[in-house]
Design a protein around this motif. Sequence first.
Motif, PDB file in Angstrom:
ATOM      1  N   ASP A   1       0.829  -1.211   0.000  1.00 13.55           N
ATOM      2  CA  ASP A   1       0.000   0.000   0.000  1.00 13.55           C
ATOM      3  C   ASP A   1       0.864   1.261   0.000  1.00 13.55           C
ATOM      4  OD1 ASP A   1      -2.268  -1.575   0.082  1.00 13.55           O
ATOM      5  OD2 ASP A   1      -2.387  -1.551   2.269  1.00 13.55           O
ATOM      6  N   LEU A   2       1.980   1.190   0.726  1.00  8.06           N
ATOM      7  CA  LEU A   2       2.842   2.367   0.859  1.00  8.06           C
ATOM      8  C   LEU A   2       3.709   2.592  -0.373  1.00  8.06           C
ATOM      9  CD1 LEU A   2       4.062   1.883   4.537  1.00  8.06           C
ATOM     10  CD2 LEU A   2       2.385   3.540   3.727  1.00  8.06           C
ATOM     11  N   GLU A   3       3.939   1.525  -1.142  1.00  6.50           N
ATOM     12  CA  GLU A   3       4.833   1.619  -2.293  1.00  6.50           C
ATOM     13  C   GLU A   3       4.298   2.624  -3.310  1.00  6.50           C
ATOM     14  OE1 GLU A   3       6.261  -1.391  -5.762  1.00  6.50           O
ATOM     15  OE2 GLU A   3       6.353  -2.156  -3.716  1.00  6.50           O
ATOM     16  N   GLY A   4       5.082   3.636  -3.554  1.00  2.32           N
ATOM     17  CA  GLY A   4       4.692   4.641  -4.540  1.00  2.32           C
ATOM     18  C   GLY A   4       3.768   5.719  -4.014  1.00  2.32           C
ATOM     19  N   ASP A   5       3.333   5.632  -2.777  1.00  2.00           N
ATOM     20  CA  ASP A   5       2.430   6.632  -2.191  1.00  2.00           C
ATOM     21  C   ASP A   5       3.234   7.482  -1.205  1.00  2.00           C
ATOM     22  OD1 ASP A   5       0.462   8.099  -0.888  1.00  2.00           O
ATOM     23  OD2 ASP A   5      -1.006   6.462  -0.960  1.00  2.00           O
ATOM     24  N   LYS A   6       3.691   8.655  -1.664  1.00  2.51           N
ATOM     25  CA  LYS A   6       4.552   9.511  -0.844  1.00  2.51           C
ATOM     26  C   LYS A   6       3.842   9.984   0.410  1.00  2.51           C
ATOM     27  CE  LYS A   6       5.091  12.397  -4.133  1.00  2.51           C
ATOM     28  NZ  LYS A   6       5.487  13.638  -4.849  1.00  2.51           N
TER      29      LYS A   6
ATOM     30  N   THR B   1       3.375   7.238   3.020  1.00  2.00           N
ATOM     31  CA  THR B   1       4.664   6.876   3.612  1.00  2.00           C
ATOM     32  C   THR B   1       5.118   7.917   4.627  1.00  2.00           C
ATOM     33  OG1 THR B   1       5.303   5.734   1.577  1.00  2.00           O
ATOM     34  CG2 THR B   1       7.072   6.323   3.107  1.00  2.00           C
ATOM     35  N   LYS B   2       4.979   9.198   4.271  1.00  2.00           N
ATOM     36  CA  LYS B   2       5.365  10.272   5.190  1.00  2.00           C
ATOM     37  C   LYS B   2       4.501  10.258   6.445  1.00  2.00           C
ATOM     38  CE  LYS B   2       7.079  13.559   1.728  1.00  2.00           C
ATOM     39  NZ  LYS B   2       6.841  14.872   1.093  1.00  2.00           N
ATOM     40  N   LEU B   3       3.190  10.021   6.254  1.00  3.75           N
ATOM     41  CA  LEU B   3       2.288  10.000   7.397  1.00  3.75           C
ATOM     42  C   LEU B   3       2.636   8.859   8.344  1.00  3.75           C
ATOM     43  CD1 LEU B   3      -0.198  11.076   8.867  1.00  3.75           C
ATOM     44  CD2 LEU B   3      -1.622   9.570   7.424  1.00  3.75           C
ATOM     45  N   LYS B   4       2.930   7.677   7.786  1.00  2.17           N
ATOM     46  CA  LYS B   4       3.280   6.536   8.632  1.00  2.17           C
ATOM     47  C   LYS B   4       4.568   6.806   9.412  1.00  2.17           C
ATOM     48  CE  LYS B   4       3.791   1.532   8.704  1.00  2.17           C
ATOM     49  NZ  LYS B   4       4.922   1.540   9.641  1.00  2.17           N
ATOM     50  N   LYS B   5       5.569   7.385   8.741  1.00  2.36           N
ATOM     51  CA  LYS B   5       6.824   7.700   9.417  1.00  2.36           C
ATOM     52  C   LYS B   5       6.593   8.684  10.556  1.00  2.36           C
ATOM     53  CE  LYS B   5      11.433   9.599   8.612  1.00  2.36           C
ATOM     54  NZ  LYS B   5      12.361  10.207   7.622  1.00  2.36           N
ATOM     55  N   LYS B   6       5.770   9.699  10.290  1.00  2.00           N
ATOM     56  CA  LYS B   6       5.468  10.719  11.300  1.00  2.00           C
ATOM     57  C   LYS B   6       4.753  10.101  12.498  1.00  2.00           C
ATOM     58  CE  LYS B   6       2.562  14.852  11.930  1.00  2.00           C
ATOM     59  NZ  LYS B   6       1.642  15.780  11.243  1.00  2.00           N
ATOM     60  N   MET B   7       3.753   9.273  12.236  1.00  2.00           N
ATOM     61  CA  MET B   7       2.982   8.650  13.314  1.00  2.00           C
ATOM     62  C   MET B   7       3.837   7.681  14.126  1.00  2.00           C
ATOM     63  SD  MET B   7       0.045   9.958  13.469  1.00  2.00           S
ATOM     64  CE  MET B   7      -1.157  10.897  12.542  1.00  2.00           C
ATOM     65  N   ASP B   8       4.701   6.920  13.438  1.00  2.00           N
ATOM     66  CA  ASP B   8       5.582   5.978  14.144  1.00  2.00           C
ATOM     67  C   ASP B   8       6.531   6.714  15.088  1.00  2.00           C
ATOM     68  OD1 ASP B   8       4.430   3.828  12.934  1.00  2.00           O
ATOM     69  OD2 ASP B   8       5.989   3.550  11.413  1.00  2.00           O
ATOM     70  N   GLU B   9       7.078   7.837  14.632  1.00  2.00           N
ATOM     71  CA  GLU B   9       7.981   8.621  15.471  1.00  2.00           C
ATOM     72  C   GLU B   9       7.261   9.176  16.693  1.00  2.00           C
ATOM     73  OE1 GLU B   9       9.479  11.555  12.819  1.00  2.00           O
ATOM     74  OE2 GLU B   9      11.135  10.305  12.084  1.00  2.00           O
ATOM     75  N   GLN B  10       6.041   9.679  16.483  1.00  2.00           N
ATOM     76  CA  GLN B  10       5.268  10.242  17.587  1.00  2.00           C
ATOM     77  C   GLN B  10       4.887   9.159  18.602  1.00  2.00           C
ATOM     78  OE1 GLN B  10       1.915  12.533  16.229  1.00  2.00           O
ATOM     79  NE2 GLN B  10       3.179  14.008  15.110  1.00  2.00           N
ATOM     80  N   LYS B  11       4.469   8.003  18.099  1.00  2.00           N
ATOM     81  CA  LYS B  11       4.085   6.916  19.000  1.00  2.00           C
ATOM     82  C   LYS B  11       5.283   6.432  19.819  1.00  2.00           C
ATOM     83  CE  LYS B  11       2.221   2.226  19.135  1.00  2.00           C
ATOM     84  NZ  LYS B  11       1.838   1.030  18.356  1.00  2.00           N
TER      85      LYS B  11
END
Length: 533
Positions: free
Chosen positions: A395-400, A403-413
């Motif tokens: 799902d994340l492949e090719g969807d900038k 991908t950015k949202l997941k990285k941001k949420m993972d860092e916050q969590k």
Amino acid sequence: DVEFHSFSSRSPTLVASQPVAISAGREFARLGAAANLRAERLNPSASLNTVQRTIRPSSYNIISGSADRDIMPPSDPEIKANAKLGASNGTEIYNMFLEYSFDIDSDKPIKVTPVATSLFNQLYDSPLDSQIWELRDSNAQLIESGSSMHHSSAASLEKGNYTISFHTRHPSRQVLDQMKDLPFQLLMSIDALDCKVYSELDKASTPAVTDDGRSEVGLKVLIKGSFQDLYVSRPTGDLPSWVQPGDLMTGKVSLDKGKSDVTSMQLSYLVPPKSKVKKLNVNKIPKDEEDDKTLDEIIFASKVSYLSTIRTKDADAYKELSEKLLQENSTSIPLLSELLSFAKEAKLEGDDSKDIARVKEIQKVRDLLSVSNGGPIDESTLAQYYGVALPSEDDLEGDKDATKLKKKMDEQKKLLQATLLALSDAAATLVLSDSSQSDILDSSVKELKKWPSFSDKKDKLTYTMVMSRHQRLCKGENGSAIKTLMDSRKDAASTEDYKKLTGEMLVIFESLEGAQHIITDTKNSLYKRFPPK
């Protein structure tokens, strides 16, 4: 009544006494089944249930035997030829000790049987004497012992490092020196992996293909005098993660699985190198230019990095610079992570006790995380994101944006979890010395429980200790506290973790009346498991 049957099995290159072997470079093994005397029921099956791993010695030592016990007296003809010969004129026997080491890298215990295969079952024809081995864990605790006379009982081994000490003897020191590379074999049990049996070569040679309507041989009858080619393919199920290239997997292939005891042959499969094939994604979106950091961002990151260098050296300078950086960017995850490290590790000064000061300092960081205080984390938004199924790699492949949202949420969590865990740990330490502060621990643990599931082993241990102390100090539930510690101890990642959890259990036992026998038994078990070296 006695019934006579005659299944004949042959292979183009193997005699019947040898195993049916699937080599690392081939996907199958071939054999044939014939009914020579009468019609026979053919219903083949094949599976692998053991991993054989060969290890070499890591060290050896050859020493002289005891002058009283390890002298082989002269033979009768020698004494007859020279009457002056006595027991002291016998042949000296030398002892060799071989040390082997190996690791168990499985999350679940594995049943392991060590065996010196080349010397096994020779009894009086054996070229070497003694052949006694001992299996010990990393704490030098004896787990199992055996010899080359027969298989010992399988030892259930958990993840960790183990050593085998092998003792053998011979009158010739040179012979022992030449045997110093003697291999040892580890027989490791696994859940059975099925191997499909086909009657067609093209199906067996492409076992990974599953959607072409293929079927196995199945149940059929071989009429008298008929012959059937059989092709045993490699297992298509996932091999255990700890299996290494070069390991030999063994099991059996049966011509009639209903009578496997009398129609089975040994089956082996040499484990090939692990696949490292990767998908070539030619349409991969290039890195967005806006991901490149500006000069101001690079300077800010350098200042945060500098903070870590003065964390334990100059508290005043640290606080002055951190205040300026917070005013500049109060939503920076790296900056807030650094402030959390300072709150956990720095030497704090003031009128408050050390434990209270630590709780207050971590609480400041906790407050800075919230959006309402100018921080980066909106807990409601974060909870909504992780409350639904997370996007997969496809799902994340090719969807900038995703991908950015997941990285941001993972860092916050990750930052929120680390802060809540540190706050609860500091509060638990405070309550140990001041029981009147239990409300602080209770409230921090309630928040922590909203964001459980830690992956880091150190965090898992801290979480267990916090939960146990909360159950004991805030709820008065000593039984639940002990169970929490015992459940975590089963998966203890290291010796120190095991000792720490047991030590916490002993604290609870010592607070209970009539528990002296439990305390004594626990200490004895700890001493037995981790004997002094």
